[in-house]
Design a protein around this motif. Structure first.
Motif, PDB file in Angstrom:
ATOM      1  N   HIS A   1      12.379   1.891  -5.251  1.00 39.32           N
ATOM      2  CA  HIS A   1      12.915   3.002  -6.055  1.00 39.32           C
ATOM      3  C   HIS A   1      14.384   3.247  -5.741  1.00 39.32           C
ATOM      4  O   HIS A   1      15.180   3.530  -6.652  1.00 39.32           O
ATOM      5  CB  HIS A   1      12.105   4.265  -5.791  1.00 39.32           C
TER       6      HIS A   1
ATOM      7  N   GLU B   1       7.551  -1.976 -11.029  1.00 39.87           N
ATOM      8  CA  GLU B   1       6.975  -1.042 -10.059  1.00 39.87           C
ATOM      9  C   GLU B   1       5.531  -1.385  -9.699  1.00 39.87           C
ATOM     10  O   GLU B   1       5.160  -1.412  -8.529  1.00 39.87           O
ATOM     11  CB  GLU B   1       7.054   0.370 -10.629  1.00 39.87           C
TER      12      GLU B   1
ATOM     13  N   ARG C   1      10.305   9.995  -3.468  1.00 42.79           N
ATOM     14  CA  ARG C   1      11.466   9.820  -4.339  1.00 42.79           C
ATOM     15  C   ARG C   1      12.434  10.989  -4.221  1.00 42.79           C
ATOM     16  O   ARG C   1      13.609  10.861  -4.577  1.00 42.79           O
ATOM     17  CB  ARG C   1      11.024   9.653  -5.795  1.00 42.79           C
TER      18      ARG C   1
ATOM     19  N   TYR D   1       3.972   7.027  -4.648  1.00 36.95           N
ATOM     20  CA  TYR D   1       5.013   7.603  -3.791  1.00 36.95           C
ATOM     21  C   TYR D   1       4.473   8.740  -2.913  1.00 36.95           C
ATOM     22  O   TYR D   1       5.237   9.545  -2.402  1.00 36.95           O
ATOM     23  CB  TYR D   1       6.176   8.095  -4.656  1.00 36.95           C
TER      24      TYR D   1
END
Length: 496
Positions: free
Chosen positions: A251, A261, A339, A440
């Motif tokens: 990311h 991804e 993130r 994430y």
């Protein structure tokens, strides 16, 4: 709210713990329940519903009051001759967290509009939630005893409820009481738990089955089942975090250039169990050459230098990863959603660890709290000035995590409640379960969830009752607007 005082006593395992009893003379009167008729409207569709904030009496088998559980229920209006309508009981985890996040943040009829990975302003925008589960089910948001506005009865030891088993017992009693008070026996019952709420779900779905209370479906969001992975130094913990590290590095452009991804994460999942895990099991029996080679390969996947990885004996704890990946930029990644970023701690003050700070929480939770309190004002519920979204410092720290898995005959300090899921499915083979995770999410990594369920060796007909979903999000899937849309569709399909 009640003022509490600590009283030392012996815990169930014979070790001293702290029990909290309530000082009755200092307790403020609890407000009366309040209701308001509201309308949800979105894309030409509308639902008339009643929002009710109040308390559920949680009582023992003999009728003694254990506590009053705060609930916020949304019940859609329907014709008298309408078919039965599902009701979903919803909660967060902690332990010690109130249910605000999955309500005004996630699946309630109203939600705070988020702004990607940016910190929300002090006065956020609130909208009718296009992904609300109210379209398919009535919703009852519950706060565990001792959290939010829920209170524990006088002369009752809180520690008896601040435990894996005690917590599930109080929720089973609250659910039965709500069904009775609202005349909803026979309607389909669903459970929705997030984070530690999935531990609660696992035990609760078994307890409800044993008490002959049928459950139609269980939704697990950001799950943790085997607590061993949370123990310091656990190889299962390092293995679970590795794919999340890889996704995070990609990311931020630190690894995985030119990959997509999903495939990058899937490859990291495979690498973790086929290459990384076996190497961890060998410990210092790896040759220096093998250790150096693996550190270099890990570096290419998770974006940290091979030197740091090798120096840490291939075991990168979450704190090290969060403060190292973007150290050159002076940033620390989030935990619930890696993130998100924030500025690194001030080292001149001795601050070297971000473990108690999380940008992904800071960005949204104050806005959720403000929106929730305004919502209660609209309903007419006069709550106390303080409504802690999280009471972890008092509840989570003292939580009794010991638990005896079904048929094990032994209490484990680090429980594996996946076995409770297996027992519940065998009690009620018509029940279904939806398990949702995010790439994430470093708080409850997805690899561990897949591994824990696969080690139950369920018969094929029960395995078909369990559905897994993986999203491009963090722990709180609904923060991410594109994910919220997918989540809404998947929840609708599951409940339908």
């Amino acid at each position: 709210m009640a003022e509490q005082q600590g009283v030392e006593r012996q815990g169930s395992a014979g070790t001293p713990d702290v029990a909290y009893t309530v000082d009755a003379e200092r307790r403020l009167p609890l407000p009366d329940a309040a209701s308001a008729d509201m309308v949800w409207e979105c894309a030409g569709e509308h639902i008339d519903y009643t929002a009710t904030a109040g308390y559920i009496d949680v009582r023992t088998d003999t009728g003694a009051l254990m506590g009053k559980m705060f609930s916020l229920a949304y019940v859609a209006k329907r014709p008298q001759d309408a078919a039965v309508r599902p009701v979903t009981f919803c909660y967060n985890g902690g332990p010690g967290s109130a249910s605000v996040p999955i309500n005004v943040g996630g699946i309630g009829p109203r939600r705070v509009v988020t702004d990607g990975l940016d910190h929300l302003p002090a006065t956020p925008r609130v909208e009718d939630n296009p992904a609300t589960l109210l379209r398919q089910s009535d919703l009852v948001f519950l706060d565990a005893l001792g959290t939010g506005y829920s209170v524990i009865a006088e002369d009752t030891h809180a520690q008896d409820m601040w435990s894996v088993d005690g917590d599930a017992d109080t929720f089973a009693r609250a659910i039965a009481a709500w069904l009775t008070d609202n005349g909803r026996w026979g309607d389909p019952v669903y459970l929705f738990g997030e984070s530690y709420g999935t531990v609660r779900n696992a035990v609760l779905m078994r307890v409800l089955a044993e008490r002959f209370i049928p459950v139609t479906g269980v939704i697990m969001l950001s799950s943790v089942f085997d607590w061993v992975q949370k123990m310091p130094g656990s190889d299962l913990g390092f293995m679970g975090l590795f794919p999340t590290y890889a996704a995070t590095a990609r990311h931020f452009g630190k690894a995985g250039e030119g990959t997509d991804e999903a495939s990058w994460f899937d490859e990291a999942m495979d690498f973790s169990e086929r290459v990384y895990g076996p190497a961890l099991l060998r410990g210092d029996r790896l040759t220096p050459e093998e250790k150096t080679s693996l550190a270099a390969e890990m570096s290419q996947r998770i974006g940290l230098s091979a030197e740091i990885i090798e120096r840490n004996n291939l075991r990168i704890d979450l704190d090290t990863f969060r403060r190292t990946l973007l150290a050159d930029e002076g940033l620390v990644t989030g935990r619930f959603d890696t993130r998100f970023t924030t500025h690194a701690p001030c080292t001149s003050l001795g601050g070297t660890t971000p473990i108690m700070s999380d940008a992904s929480s800071d960005a949204v939770e104050p806005a959720w709290n403000a929106a929730f309190r305004r919502h209660l004002q609209e309903i007419g519920f006069a709550g106390a000035p303080i409504y802690p979204l999280s009471n972890f410092p008092k509840i989570g720290i003292t939580w009794d995590r010991s638990h005896a898995a079904p048929d094990s005959g032994m209490r484990a300090a680090a429980p594996n409640v996946a076995y409770d899921i297996a027992a519940a499915l065998k009690h009620n083979p018509t029940m279904r379960m939806l398990v949702i995770g995010g790439r994430y999410d470093a708080a409850t990594p997805y690899w561990n969830v897949v591994r824990d369920l696969s080690c139950l060796f369920l018969p094929e007909e029960l395995k078909r009752r369990v559905e897994l979903k993986l999203y491009s999000c963090g722990h709180m899937a609904y923060v991410d607007e594109p994910t919220l849309e997918v989540l809404g569709r998947d929840l609708a399909a599951f409940v339908r």
